[in-house]
Scaffold this motif. Structure first.
Motif, PDB file in Angstrom:
ATOM      1  N   ASP A  75       3.856   9.544 -10.033  1.00  8.85           N
ATOM      2  CA  ASP A  75       3.085   9.608 -11.273  1.00  8.85           C
ATOM      3  C   ASP A  75       2.433  10.981 -11.433  1.00  8.85           C
ATOM      4  O   ASP A  75       2.424  11.562 -12.521  1.00  8.85           O
ATOM      5  CB  ASP A  75       2.045   8.498 -11.264  1.00  8.85           C
ATOM      6  N   LYS A  76       1.907  11.509 -10.326  1.00  7.74           N
ATOM      7  CA  LYS A  76       1.280  12.831 -10.376  1.00  7.74           C
ATOM      8  C   LYS A  76       2.328  13.910 -10.660  1.00  7.74           C
ATOM      9  O   LYS A  76       2.058  14.887 -11.366  1.00  7.74           O
ATOM     10  CB  LYS A  76       0.565  13.122  -9.063  1.00  7.74           C
TER      11      LYS A  76
ATOM     12  N   THR B  22       0.840  -1.209   0.000  1.00  8.57           N
ATOM     13  CA  THR B  22       0.000   0.000   0.000  1.00  8.57           C
ATOM     14  C   THR B  22       0.873   1.257   0.000  1.00  8.57           C
ATOM     15  O   THR B  22       0.584   2.234  -0.726  1.00  8.57           O
ATOM     16  CB  THR B  22      -0.932  -0.012   1.222  1.00  8.57           C
ATOM     17  N   GLU B  23       1.952   1.223   0.790  1.00  9.95           N
ATOM     18  CA  GLU B  23       2.870   2.359   0.845  1.00  9.95           C
ATOM     19  C   GLU B  23       3.544   2.569  -0.511  1.00  9.95           C
ATOM     20  O   GLU B  23       3.647   3.720  -1.003  1.00  9.95           O
ATOM     21  CB  GLU B  23       3.921   2.096   1.935  1.00  9.95           C
TER      22      GLU B  23
ATOM     23  N   GLU C  40       2.365   1.687  -3.408  1.00 12.02           N
ATOM     24  CA  GLU C  40       1.342   2.167  -4.339  1.00 12.02           C
ATOM     25  C   GLU C  40       1.122   3.674  -4.193  1.00 12.02           C
ATOM     26  O   GLU C  40       1.026   4.415  -5.191  1.00 12.02           O
ATOM     27  CB  GLU C  40       0.042   1.409  -4.089  1.00 12.02           C
ATOM     28  N   LYS C  41       1.097   4.150  -2.940  1.00  9.31           N
ATOM     29  CA  LYS C  41       0.903   5.587  -2.694  1.00  9.31           C
ATOM     30  C   LYS C  41       2.067   6.392  -3.273  1.00  9.31           C
ATOM     31  O   LYS C  41       1.876   7.444  -3.909  1.00  9.31           O
ATOM     32  CB  LYS C  41       0.782   5.849  -1.195  1.00  9.31           C
ATOM     33  N   ARG C  42       3.279   5.893  -3.075  1.00 13.11           N
ATOM     34  CA  ARG C  42       4.440   6.645  -3.564  1.00 13.11           C
ATOM     35  C   ARG C  42       4.498   6.640  -5.090  1.00 13.11           C
ATOM     36  O   ARG C  42       4.873   7.640  -5.711  1.00 13.11           O
ATOM     37  CB  ARG C  42       5.722   6.066  -2.964  1.00 13.11           C
ATOM     38  N   VAL C  43       4.109   5.493  -5.693  1.00 15.67           N
ATOM     39  CA  VAL C  43       4.062   5.440  -7.158  1.00 15.67           C
ATOM     40  C   VAL C  43       3.027   6.428  -7.689  1.00 15.67           C
ATOM     41  O   VAL C  43       3.259   7.143  -8.686  1.00 15.67           O
ATOM     42  CB  VAL C  43       3.784   4.000  -7.615  1.00 15.67           C
ATOM     43  N   ASP C  44       1.901   6.522  -7.016  1.00 13.69           N
ATOM     44  CA  ASP C  44       0.882   7.510  -7.423  1.00 13.69           C
ATOM     45  C   ASP C  44       1.422   8.939  -7.304  1.00 13.69           C
ATOM     46  O   ASP C  44       1.177   9.790  -8.181  1.00 13.69           O
ATOM     47  CB  ASP C  44      -0.367   7.350  -6.554  1.00 13.69           C
ATOM     48  N   PHE C  45       2.178   9.185  -6.217  1.00 10.43           N
ATOM     49  CA  PHE C  45       2.730  10.524  -6.004  1.00 10.43           C
ATOM     50  C   PHE C  45       3.711  10.882  -7.113  1.00 10.43           C
ATOM     51  O   PHE C  45       3.645  11.976  -7.690  1.00 10.43           O
ATOM     52  CB  PHE C  45       3.402  10.566  -4.637  1.00 10.43           C
TER      53      PHE C  45
END
Lengths: 185, 75
Positions: free
Chosen positions: B66-67, B56-57, B59-64
């Motif tokens: 990515d943004k 989960t951690e 995934e959050k960092r990959v989203d960050f």
């Protein structure tokens, strides 16, 4: 070194020769005594032979046996009057398949174990025992099936772990590519 | 009606008792193994929870990231 003077000779020999046996005096009017039978040499007691002391051998004590303990009575032993009413025991089918060593060991067992080899139980108890054994057998089959299901789950889990491991390695390779692309000079 | 109790003779009584004792020993071993498996299962659940948190951690960092790399297009 001065030599000591020789010892004087003995007046009589150290071992005196036995005198000839005097014939017993004959009394008038008495029958002559029989001549003693010569004993064999081994049995003749020498004058100087040591006499073995008499050893008092203690007489063995009389055996005093402890009072016999009563025989162990197995549980639910029917009285003799009921024993006669019992039907003849059918020969179990597995008795012929028993190895011969078991029957050969029988006479070597002590009396206590031989008496405990057989036991009488009530018919109701026997029925309950057989029912419980059947239930135990069924539960054992179910337990074996549950163990097989657990083993299948474990195999599936191992396959998923291998797949996840390869996926993580793939992600690591892609991360290294991104890292090189972003920070490459 | 008073019926006399029927008694059944069990041969090899001592062998039966020995086998029952052996079965009891095996059951105790199985319970011990089951307790060990349960302990392993608890540790596995703990490791799975930690792994889930890690994923989960990530995934959050990959989203960050990515943004940051691909900002949303303005309409």
């Amino acid at each position: 070194m001065p030599v000591p003077p020789p010892l004087p000779p003995l007046e009589r020999p150290f071992l005196a020769e036995p005198k000839e046996q005097e014939s017993p005096k004959m009394m008038p009017g008495m029958p002559p005594r029989p001549m003693p039978v010569p004993r064999p040499m081994a049995l003749q007691r020498s004058e100087h032979a040591p006499i073995a002391p008499r050893i008092e051998v203690p007489r063995p004590r009389p055996l005093i046996r402890p009072p016999l303990s009563p025989m162990p009575v197995p549980m639910h032993v029917p009285p003799p009057s009921q024993r006669q009413q019992m039907p003849p025991r059918p020969m179990p089918a597995h008795q012929d398949q028993r190895p011969r060593e078991m029957s050969r060991e029988m006479p070597q067992m002590p009396e206590q174990q031989r008496t405990m080899r057989s036991m009488y139980i009530k018919g109701d108890d026997f029925r309950e025992i057989t029912e419980n054994i059947e239930i135990i057998r069924r539960r054992m089959r179910e337990s074996e099936q549950a163990l097989m299901r657990l083993n299948n789950l474990k195999n599936d889990q191992d396959k998923l772990f291998e797949r996840t491991d390869s996926a993580i390695e793939d992600v690591q390779r892609k991360l290294m590519y991104v890292d090189k692309a972003l920070f490459e000079r | 009606m008073n019926t006399a109790p029927v008694f059944i003779k069990i041969d090899e009584y001592k062998d039966v008792i020995d086998v029952l004792h052996l079965i009891r020993t095996k059951i105790a071993e199985a319970k011990k193994t089951l307790a060990q498996i349960n302990e392993l299962k608890n540790r596995e659940d703990h490791e799975l929870s930690a792994w889930h948190a890690e994923i989960t951690e990530i995934e959050k960092r990959v989203d960050f990231v990515d943004k940051l790399l691909f900002p949303p297009e303005e309409p």
